[in-house]
Scaffold this active site. Structure first.
Site, mmCIF file in Angstrom:
data_model
loop_
_atom_site.group_PDB
_atom_site.id
_atom_site.type_symbol
_atom_site.label_atom_id
_atom_site.label_comp_id
_atom_site.label_asym_id
_atom_site.label_seq_id
_atom_site.Cartn_x
_atom_site.Cartn_y
_atom_site.Cartn_z
ATOM 1 N N CYS A 112 -3.180 -92.586 -32.706
ATOM 2 C CA CYS A 112 -3.696 -92.295 -33.983
ATOM 3 C C CYS A 112 -3.317 -93.510 -35.030
ATOM 4 C CB CYS A 112 -3.487 -90.927 -34.387
ATOM 5 S SG CYS A 112 -3.665 -89.716 -33.162
ATOM 6 N N HIS A 115 -4.990 -90.993 -41.604
ATOM 7 C CA HIS A 115 -5.383 -90.449 -40.239
ATOM 8 C C HIS A 115 -5.939 -89.189 -40.410
ATOM 9 C CE1 HIS A 115 -6.157 -89.286 -36.150
ATOM 10 N NE2 HIS A 115 -4.930 -88.495 -36.050
ATOM 11 N N ASN A 153 -10.965 -84.997 -35.389
ATOM 12 C CA ASN A 153 -9.654 -86.108 -35.354
ATOM 13 C C ASN A 153 -10.064 -87.105 -34.358
ATOM 14 O OD1 ASN A 153 -7.606 -87.583 -34.162
ATOM 15 N ND2 ASN A 153 -5.997 -85.616 -34.661
HETATM 16 O O1 LIG Z 1 -3.047 -74.173 -37.966
HETATM 17 C C1 LIG Z 1 -2.710 -74.064 -36.811
HETATM 18 O O2 LIG Z 1 -2.419 -73.135 -36.058
HETATM 19 C C2 LIG Z 1 -2.692 -75.236 -36.131
HETATM 20 C C3 LIG Z 1 -1.433 -75.926 -36.157
HETATM 21 C C4 LIG Z 1 -1.370 -77.291 -35.617
HETATM 22 N N1 LIG Z 1 -2.636 -78.242 -35.843
HETATM 23 C C5 LIG Z 1 -2.442 -79.629 -35.707
HETATM 24 C C6 LIG Z 1 -1.194 -80.182 -35.689
HETATM 25 C C7 LIG Z 1 -0.961 -81.617 -35.402
HETATM 26 C C8 LIG Z 1 -2.230 -82.301 -35.445
HETATM 27 C C9 LIG Z 1 -2.122 -83.753 -35.662
HETATM 28 C C10 LIG Z 1 -2.709 -84.307 -34.366
HETATM 29 C C11 LIG Z 1 -2.756 -85.676 -34.158
HETATM 30 C C12 LIG Z 1 -3.199 -86.262 -32.909
HETATM 31 O O3 LIG Z 1 -4.248 -87.037 -33.453
HETATM 32 C C13 LIG Z 1 -1.876 -86.402 -35.135
HETATM 33 C C14 LIG Z 1 -1.215 -85.939 -36.224
HETATM 34 C C15 LIG Z 1 -1.582 -84.646 -36.479
HETATM 35 CL CL1 LIG Z 1 -0.700 -83.824 -37.875
HETATM 36 C C16 LIG Z 1 -3.541 -81.767 -35.770
HETATM 37 N N2 LIG Z 1 -3.469 -80.262 -35.943
HETATM 38 C C17 LIG Z 1 -3.918 -77.612 -36.004
HETATM 39 C C18 LIG Z 1 -3.951 -76.307 -36.492
#
Ligand SMILES: O=C(O)C1CCN(c2ccc(-c3cc(CO)ccc3Cl)cn2)CC1
Length: 320
Positions: free
Chosen positions: A111, A245, A275
């Protein structure tokens, strides 16, 4: 001379998959996805692979600018989901548009890919090149575990990029690219097993995208915030827009709060695309340019920041 962004373009798959469409095939809900990520829908490839999306971007960039394919000196594609190990997506783009004078290579930084690629490309213009394409493109849907609701709902497919041309005015004011391989297992995808007749017993990993959500979330709101704060420092109030990002809307909330910068300066479109890894920043940039929010007239100060697998992260302060 310096590299300057002179055009932007996007190309996304036609198929739109809404949160409710996912609720039909896995135990999730529109409410959960919307409240936890800010995502409402995403594009998911049907017949398109990463090279098809990136070729679409390249063709649009040539149409939008006064240059022909043969004017290009290089093509860089940032991707973690290439069609092949070889040929690179960049070479497939080069062949498809007939950019016979361009050298071409893919850059793998998940990313952070677009930010890494923009930084590298700008140095090529400062040294050996005059014009080049920098494209971020992904078909993440081919590496997702569609039985795993904790990851399958977060990602989407798409591509976007920029035309970089030589200019007397420096575009990049400050930049900082970083990595931390000791945290490499927090986000993995696409492991290729050794299947030779000589192979021994060795540990393997999953071909599917696996993410330690908590670790990555904390990484984004600690290390990345610190990197942005240190880089921008006294210029913080001169920045018109922050293009981060597009991983999660709640992360943008927390980053804005920690940086003490108005949330409205953080552009976002993960509601429409999810994403899209290396494509997310150029996709956001192109939408802002198309909407006239970003004018490419040399008067606006922007910050680009990518962060993700590797772990990698990068911050670039530009005047566009
Ligand atoms: O609320 C919840 O239970 C969940 C908790 C976890 N979450 C996440 C966690 C990490 C990412 C993420 C991914 C990448 C990869 O490109 C880069 C940067 C990030 Cl910060 C996206 N979402 C979704 C909701």
């Amino acid at each position: 001379k310096y590299g300057k962004i002179t055009a932007t373009a996007s190309f996304v798959p036609t198929q739109i998959i809404k949160n409710d469409d996912l609720a039909q095939i896995m135990a999730t809900s529109d409410e959960w996805i919307k409240s936890r990520t800010g995502i409402l829908e995403r594009r998911i490839a049907t017949t398109e692979n990463t090279s098809d999306l990136c070729i679409g971007v390249a063709e649009k960039l040539l149409l939008k600018s006064q240059i022909t394919a043969n004017d290009l000196d290089f093509i860089i594609v940032a991707t973690m989901t290439p069609d092949y190990a070889t040929p690179s997506v960049a070479c497939l783009v080069q062949g498809a548009i007939g950019a016979n004078n361009a050298f071409a290579f893919d850059l793998s930084a998940a990313c952070s890919g677009f930010v890494y690629a923009l930084s590298v490309a700008e140095k090529l213009i400062q040294t050996i090149a005059q014009k080049g394409l920098v494209i971020g493109g992904e078909v993440l849907s081919k590496c997702l575990d569609w039985q795993d609701r904790t990851t399958a709902v977060l990602f989407g497919d798409g591509a976007a990029g920029v035309l970089l041309e030589a200019s007397d005015v420096p575009m990049i004011k400050k930049e900082n690219l970083q990595a931390d391989g000791t945290r490499s297992t927090s986000l993995t995808a696409g492991y290729v097993k050794n299947d030779s007749p000589f192979k021994g017993e060795s540990p393997t990993a999953s071909p599917y995208l696996k993410m330690e959500g908590r670790e990555i979330f904390d990484f984004a709101t600690r290390d990345v915030v610190a990197a942005i704060d240190q880089l921008v420092a006294e210029d913080k109030d001169k920045i018109d827009f922050y293009l981060l990002h597009q991983a999660n809307s709640r992360i943008l909330d927390k980053v804005a709060r920690k940086l003490k910068v108005p949330r409205e300066r953080f552009l976002q479109n993960m509601d429409k695309y999810g994403n899209t890894s290396a494509a997310s920043i150029p996709l956001l940039l192109d939408e802002a340019v198309s909407a006239g929010i970003i004018r490419l007239d040399g008067t606006q100060n922007l910050v680009f920041s990518g962060f993700g697998g590797g772990l990698t992260w990068g911050v670039i302060q530009v005047t566009l």
